[in-house]
Every structure is written in structure tokens, then in C-alpha cells.
Design an enzyme around this catalytic site. Structure first.
Site, PDB file in Angstrom:
ATOM      1  N   CYS A 158      31.808  35.830  36.878  1.00 43.07           N
ATOM      2  CA  CYS A 158      31.782  35.263  38.229  1.00 43.07           C
ATOM      3  C   CYS A 158      30.564  34.378  38.472  1.00 43.07           C
ATOM      4  O   CYS A 158      30.585  33.514  39.352  1.00 43.07           O
ATOM      5  CB  CYS A 158      31.845  36.380  39.261  1.00 43.07           C
ATOM      6  SG  CYS A 158      33.275  37.471  39.082  1.00 43.07           S
TER       7      CYS A 158
ATOM      8  N   HIS B 141      29.321  33.927  45.867  1.00 41.94           N
ATOM      9  CA  HIS B 141      30.554  34.292  45.173  1.00 41.94           C
ATOM     10  C   HIS B 141      31.499  34.957  46.163  1.00 41.94           C
ATOM     11  O   HIS B 141      31.113  35.872  46.903  1.00 41.94           O
ATOM     12  CB  HIS B 141      30.246  35.236  44.012  1.00 41.94           C
ATOM     13  CG  HIS B 141      31.456  35.840  43.379  1.00 41.94           C
ATOM     14  ND1 HIS B 141      32.592  35.120  43.089  1.00 41.94           N
ATOM     15  CD2 HIS B 141      31.719  37.119  42.994  1.00 41.94           C
ATOM     16  CE1 HIS B 141      33.497  35.914  42.544  1.00 41.94           C
ATOM     17  NE2 HIS B 141      32.986  37.130  42.481  1.00 41.94           N
TER      18      HIS B 141
ATOM     19  N   ASN C  20      39.425  36.564  45.257  1.00 43.04           N
ATOM     20  CA  ASN C  20      38.337  36.462  44.288  1.00 43.04           C
ATOM     21  C   ASN C  20      38.819  35.632  43.102  1.00 43.04           C
ATOM     22  O   ASN C  20      39.670  36.059  42.340  1.00 43.04           O
ATOM     23  CB  ASN C  20      37.934  37.873  43.831  1.00 43.04           C
ATOM     24  CG  ASN C  20      36.787  37.877  42.834  1.00 43.04           C
ATOM     25  OD1 ASN C  20      36.477  36.857  42.220  1.00 43.04           O
ATOM     26  ND2 ASN C  20      36.171  39.033  42.648  1.00 43.04           N
TER      27      ASN C  20
END
Length: 314
Positions: A113, A239, A270
Site C-alpha cells: 500500500c 492511504h 482500499n
């Protein structure tokens, strides 16, 4: 040239939208349960024939067109991804071929990520060293390929998409020095398991505690490296892992009341390495990014790793 700057952004998301109501038909869950725990309402899911390279190329083409540069002027292409199945040619090389970029150095980077912010720092270092004048940095993920659609704890989280940035050499430092690192002792907290058919898995509570207790101070360090405080920020793009994490982290950053905080996770889920550039590009497209103002971008995840820097909004 003493630094680099972001000159253009672009993004791509698949057409299919998977809602919480759709997930109710697939696993034992419901809209209220999902929203309370994650804040997510929808996520975009790529079709079987839509690859990481397809999404990366779509985002990169928009960023390149917006930059006004010719393909021949791009000296480096980096794709941050943890979901690509292609090993060679790299996704970056495939993007270069599709965009007719003739001779750039091309490679993929996997820092989960945190990948896009890591890739942006790598490109910034390349430009500062004089090895290129313009770089194309992309975060692209097809997380749906890594999703266990029978696991209600994880399948509600993930989405697909890509975001891209063109950065160029600059007489000013508009991409600040990166703050990055990792805690390998906690590496199993977010992982892709099973060598032959990888599946996303995480220890949700551990990740939440780590992100909300330890990372705000690291994000503040990124501002310090840029020579500013968190009170100087015009926008924050972290993020897009979970809305509860985003809100808990940003509450600890001593931000002004008028700071714009990215919440694209509500619409996109996500998207791992794609989440920061995807959210950043969508904010720019909507006219929400104040041009010339400082924006903190900060990502974290598998590894456990983190990377972030302050950029000047294009």
C-alpha cells in the site's frame, strides 16, 4: 535543477461498481455493518479481461496528456503494484509500449500500500540526480484477483483502480524529501498468503492500532522534512484503507479546520498502491486541490511499511 514537481495527474477505475447491497447477496453482511467498520459504500471491480496493465495505462495516458509532454520526453516509468501477475515484461514496460514511450527506464516496485509514495520518492531521486528530466509514476492494483469473496471481513474492503503522476525537474523543491521506513517484525499483519493463489489477509485490529497510534507522528515528520508544520497544509491524502483510520489519524495531526482530507475510500474501497494517486487525481479533477499549496501524501500497509512526502499541488 534542485528538485522536482508534480505537473499532472490522471486516474482510471473500472466501470463495474460493487455496492454494499451487492455484497449482502454474497456473504453474511449488510450495509450498516460495513459502513460502521470501514466507511466504504462502493468499490470498483475490474472485469476478467481488464488487467493491471490496462488500468495503469489508462491512468498514465490521462496524466501524460495533461502534462503536455511528448512520450519521448519521459525518461522513467515506475509502476507500484502488489497485484500484477506479470513478471516480464514489467507492467511499467507494458505501459511504455502502449503509450509509445520509446526509451525510458521501466520497472515495477512492490511496497504494498505504500508503493506509490515509495515510487514517487524513487523518481524524485532519479530526477535530482540528473538521470532523467521527466518521470511517469503509477499506482495500479487489481485487488479483486486477491480477494477471498467468502471472507466477509476482507472482501468488503478491496477495490481496483489506478492513479498516475507526471513529475519533472524543477528549480524549486516541490516534492519534499521522503519519510519512509518499515517494521518487519509486524510483517504478517497485512499479507498475501498462498503462493499459487494469493489471497489478501490482515489482522485488522493490529493494523488499526498501529496506524492510529504510531503513524501520525511519522506523517508530521514528513511535514518537518518539507520545512513546514501540519498547520500549513492545504490538503491531506493518506492511504485509503479505512475511513475510521483516516479520521483517527488526521485528528492527531493538528490540522486547520479548512484542510481538505481525502475520503475516496467511501467510493473506491482500499485499492492498495493505487489509493493515494487515485484519490489525489480525483480531487484535482473536481477542483478541490488548491494549486501551488502544500499537500501531504502518506501511505502505509503491508510490510509493515510507510512512505510519505509533501508535494505542491499542480
Amino acid at each position: 535543477m534542485s528538485g522536482s514537481r508534480v505537473v499532472a495527474l490522471g486516474h482510471h477505475q473500472p466501470e463495474r461498481v460493487l455496492t454494499n447491497a451487492d455484497l449482502e447477496k454474497m456473504v453474511d453482511t449488510n450495509d450498516e455493518w460495513i459502513r460502521q467498520r470501514t466507511g466504504i459504500a462502493t468499490r470498483h471491480i475490474a472485469g476478467e479481461s481488464e488487467s493491471v496493465a490496462d488500468m495503469a495505462s489508462g491512468a498514465a495516458a490521462k496524466a501524460l496528456a495533461s502534462s503536455g509532454l511528448s512520450p519521448a520526453e519521459i525518461g522513467q516509468v515506475i509502476v507500484a503494484t502488489c497485484s500484477a501477475i506479470d513478471r516480464s515484461p514489467s507492467i511499467a514496460a507494458q505501459v511504455a509500449a502502449r503509450l509509445n514511450i520509446p526509451s525510458a527506464v521501466c520497472f515495477d516496485l512492490n511496497n504494498a500500500c505504500a508503493g506509490f509514495c515509495t515510487a514517487l520518492a524513487t523518481a524524485d531521486h532519479t530526477l535530482r540526480a540528473g538521470a532523467a528530466q521527466h518521470a511517469l509514476v503509477i499506482g495500479a492494483e487489481k485487488m479483486s484477483d486477491l480477494t477471498d469473496w467468502t471472507d466477509r471481513a476482507s472482501c468488503i474492503l478491496l477495490g481496483d483502480g489506478a492513479g498516475a503522476a507526471v513529475i519533472s525537474t524543477s528549480s524549486s523543491v516541490d516534492v519534499s524529501p521522503v519519510t519512509w521506513g518499515s517494521d518487519p517484525s509486524r510483517g504478517n499483519a497485512v499479507r498475501l498468503v498462498d503462493d499459487w493463489q494469493p489471497r489478501f489477509a490482515q489482522e485488522g485490529q493490529s493494523v488499526f492500532r498501529w496506524a492510529t497510534s504510531e503513524l501520525p507522528s511519522v506523517a508530521a515528520q514528513a511535514c518537518e522534512r518539507a520545512g513546514i508544520t501540519t498547520r500549513d497544509l492545504a490538503a491531506v491524502v493518506t492511504h485509503q484503507a479505512n475511513l475510521r483510520i483516516i479520521e483517527a489519524m488526521t485528528r492527531k495531526l493538528d490540522l486547520r479546520d479548512d484542510v481538505i482530507i481525502a475520503r475516496d475510500v467511501v467510493d473506491s474501497g482500499n485499492t492498495s498502491a493505487a489509493s493515494v494517486p487515485l484519490a489525489l487525481s480525483k480531487m484535482s479533477e473536481r477542483g478541490e486541490l488548491p494549486s501551488g499549496q502544500p499537500v501531504l501524501i502518506f501511505a502505509f500497509g503491508g510490510g509493515l511499511s510507510w512512505a510519505g512526502q509533501v508535494i505542491t499541488a499542480p
